[in-house]
Design a protein around this motif. Sequence first.
Motif, PDB file in Angstrom:
ATOM      1  N   ASN A  17     -16.244   5.428  -0.606  1.00 12.83           N
ATOM      2  CA  ASN A  17     -14.815   5.473  -0.288  1.00 12.83           C
ATOM      3  C   ASN A  17     -14.406   4.467   0.779  1.00 12.83           C
ATOM      4  OD1 ASN A  17     -14.508   7.438  -2.191  1.00 12.83           O
ATOM      5  ND2 ASN A  17     -13.832   9.050  -0.800  1.00 12.83           N
ATOM      6  N   ALA A  18     -15.226   4.312   1.811  1.00 10.30           N
ATOM      7  CA  ALA A  18     -14.896   3.340   2.859  1.00 10.30           C
ATOM      8  C   ALA A  18     -14.890   1.926   2.292  1.00 10.30           C
ATOM      9  CB  ALA A  18     -15.891   3.450   4.011  1.00 10.30           C
ATOM     10  N   LEU A  19     -15.794   1.650   1.375  1.00  6.94           N
ATOM     11  CA  LEU A  19     -15.868   0.325   0.764  1.00  6.94           C
ATOM     12  C   LEU A  19     -14.650   0.069  -0.126  1.00  6.94           C
ATOM     13  CD1 LEU A  19     -19.666   0.383  -0.168  1.00  6.94           C
ATOM     14  CD2 LEU A  19     -18.588  -0.666   1.836  1.00  6.94           C
ATOM     15  N   HIS A  20     -14.247   1.077  -0.880  1.00  9.54           N
ATOM     16  CA  HIS A  20     -13.033   0.940  -1.681  1.00  9.54           C
ATOM     17  C   HIS A  20     -11.818   0.697  -0.794  1.00  9.54           C
ATOM     18  CE1 HIS A  20     -14.229   1.666  -5.812  1.00  9.54           C
ATOM     19  NE2 HIS A  20     -14.989   2.678  -5.430  1.00  9.54           N
ATOM     20  N   ALA A  21     -11.725   1.428   0.306  1.00  8.44           N
ATOM     21  CA  ALA A  21     -10.581   1.281   1.210  1.00  8.44           C
ATOM     22  C   ALA A  21     -10.516  -0.127   1.788  1.00  8.44           C
ATOM     23  CB  ALA A  21     -10.657   2.321   2.326  1.00  8.44           C
ATOM     24  N   THR A  27      -7.328  -6.804  -0.238  1.00 10.15           N
ATOM     25  CA  THR A  27      -6.538  -7.234  -1.393  1.00 10.15           C
ATOM     26  C   THR A  27      -5.061  -7.310  -1.040  1.00 10.15           C
ATOM     27  OG1 THR A  27      -8.115  -6.324  -2.990  1.00 10.15           O
ATOM     28  CG2 THR A  27      -5.841  -6.638  -3.737  1.00 10.15           C
ATOM     29  N   PHE A  28      -4.550  -6.250  -0.445  1.00  8.27           N
ATOM     30  CA  PHE A  28      -3.133  -6.260  -0.083  1.00  8.27           C
ATOM     31  C   PHE A  28      -2.832  -7.359   0.944  1.00  8.27           C
ATOM     32  CE2 PHE A  28      -3.207  -1.710  -1.566  1.00  8.27           C
ATOM     33  CZ  PHE A  28      -2.377  -1.933  -2.654  1.00  8.27           C
ATOM     34  N   GLU A  29      -3.751  -7.565   1.879  1.00  4.43           N
ATOM     35  CA  GLU A  29      -3.572  -8.637   2.866  1.00  4.43           C
ATOM     36  C   GLU A  29      -3.461  -9.990   2.169  1.00  4.43           C
ATOM     37  OE1 GLU A  29      -5.576  -9.258   7.104  1.00  4.43           O
ATOM     38  OE2 GLU A  29      -6.947  -9.799   5.472  1.00  4.43           O
ATOM     39  N   GLN A  34       0.587  -5.959   4.623  1.00  2.97           N
ATOM     40  CA  GLN A  34      -0.267  -5.536   5.731  1.00  2.97           C
ATOM     41  C   GLN A  34      -0.378  -4.012   5.771  1.00  2.97           C
ATOM     42  OE1 GLN A  34      -1.765  -7.926   7.776  1.00  2.97           O
ATOM     43  NE2 GLN A  34      -0.875  -9.372   6.333  1.00  2.97           N
ATOM     44  N   ILE A  35      -1.575  -3.491   5.575  1.00  2.00           N
ATOM     45  CA  ILE A  35      -1.810  -2.058   5.725  1.00  2.00           C
ATOM     46  C   ILE A  35      -3.081  -1.849   6.530  1.00  2.00           C
ATOM     47  CG2 ILE A  35      -0.688  -1.562   3.512  1.00  2.00           C
ATOM     48  CD1 ILE A  35      -3.490  -0.938   2.385  1.00  2.00           C
ATOM     49  N   GLY A  36      -3.178  -0.694   7.189  1.00  2.00           N
ATOM     50  CA  GLY A  36      -4.366  -0.373   7.953  1.00  2.00           C
ATOM     51  C   GLY A  36      -5.437   0.234   7.064  1.00  2.00           C
ATOM     52  N   LEU A  37      -6.673   0.158   7.546  1.00  2.51           N
ATOM     53  CA  LEU A  37      -7.775   0.725   6.784  1.00  2.51           C
ATOM     54  C   LEU A  37      -7.581   2.218   6.564  1.00  2.51           C
ATOM     55  CD1 LEU A  37     -10.538   0.208   5.464  1.00  2.51           C
ATOM     56  CD2 LEU A  37     -11.599   0.698   7.686  1.00  2.51           C
ATOM     57  N   ASP A  38      -7.051   2.902   7.579  1.00  2.00           N
ATOM     58  CA  ASP A  38      -6.830   4.346   7.442  1.00  2.00           C
ATOM     59  C   ASP A  38      -5.765   4.642   6.396  1.00  2.00           C
ATOM     60  OD1 ASP A  38      -4.893   3.166   9.100  1.00  2.00           O
ATOM     61  OD2 ASP A  38      -4.531   5.016  10.207  1.00  2.00           O
ATOM     62  N   GLU A  39      -4.757   3.775   6.302  1.00  2.00           N
ATOM     63  CA  GLU A  39      -3.718   3.964   5.286  1.00  2.00           C
ATOM     64  C   GLU A  39      -4.307   3.823   3.886  1.00  2.00           C
ATOM     65  OE1 GLU A  39       0.381   2.205   6.419  1.00  2.00           O
ATOM     66  OE2 GLU A  39      -1.106   0.924   7.402  1.00  2.00           O
ATOM     67  N   ARG A  53       1.378   1.766  -6.287  1.00  4.24           N
ATOM     68  CA  ARG A  53       2.767   2.220  -6.147  1.00  4.24           C
ATOM     69  C   ARG A  53       3.124   2.574  -4.705  1.00  4.24           C
ATOM     70  NH1 ARG A  53       3.329   6.401 -11.305  1.00  4.24           N
ATOM     71  NH2 ARG A  53       2.641   4.915 -12.898  1.00  4.24           N
ATOM     72  N   VAL A  54       2.121   2.981  -3.930  1.00  2.00           N
ATOM     73  CA  VAL A  54       2.375   3.391  -2.549  1.00  2.00           C
ATOM     74  C   VAL A  54       2.742   2.197  -1.682  1.00  2.00           C
ATOM     75  CG1 VAL A  54       1.336   4.451  -0.498  1.00  2.00           C
ATOM     76  CG2 VAL A  54       0.814   5.364  -2.777  1.00  2.00           C
TER      77      VAL A  54
END
Length: 221
Positions: A17-21, A27-29, A34-39, A53-54
Amino acid sequence: MPEVLLSDIDGTLVDSNALHAEAWRRTFEHFGIQIGLDEAWRQIGKGGDQLIRVFVSEINRNRLQPEIEAFRKQIFHRDYMPKIVSFAKSRELLVRVKECGIKIALATSSDEADIAIYKRIVGMDDLVEQSATSDDATESKPNPDIFAAALKKIGIRSNQAIALGDTPYDASAAGKLGIPVVGLTCGGWKRDDLIEAGCIEVYQDPADLLLHFDSSAFLKQ
């Protein structure tokens, strides 16, 4: 006692899961989002179609989604897939399930190519009878399509099944079909999150469930 186990893979049987996150965050970057790892982590367990979608506005989604999915797949396979390992006792847990006469089917948002790799990592190819993937679903988790496809493939009704997962999205998807769900916290979610989402029991990881298997929902009438 259930006749079939419908099991998730990522965060449930393998530590990914951490690797997917991180792959999604990168990818989004790359696309200027810009999103955080926790997001990102809070969305892991959903299929990519639901996760995108999020973070991507509707006006840009149709244009960007194919490129986002292709980029994420590329970097995940290149940089992260080689780092994935099985959780301790994942194979032994599945062996115990089979010894009880319970069939095993996988119900995952991964695709067939990734499942083949995960089967080798866990050593479960000889234990799994069917797999339902993102290719079998119109909509991925938390929608119930993947679990419905797994039931159809293995020829079992929902009241004859039990599900195993690590996210509220697993619990929500299976719960919509009336399938009881056992949760594991090794994917990063808290026990209370999983109970609130509908899990009937929660354990730390496959090893913890195996240790308590004889008193678990798998053997209750």
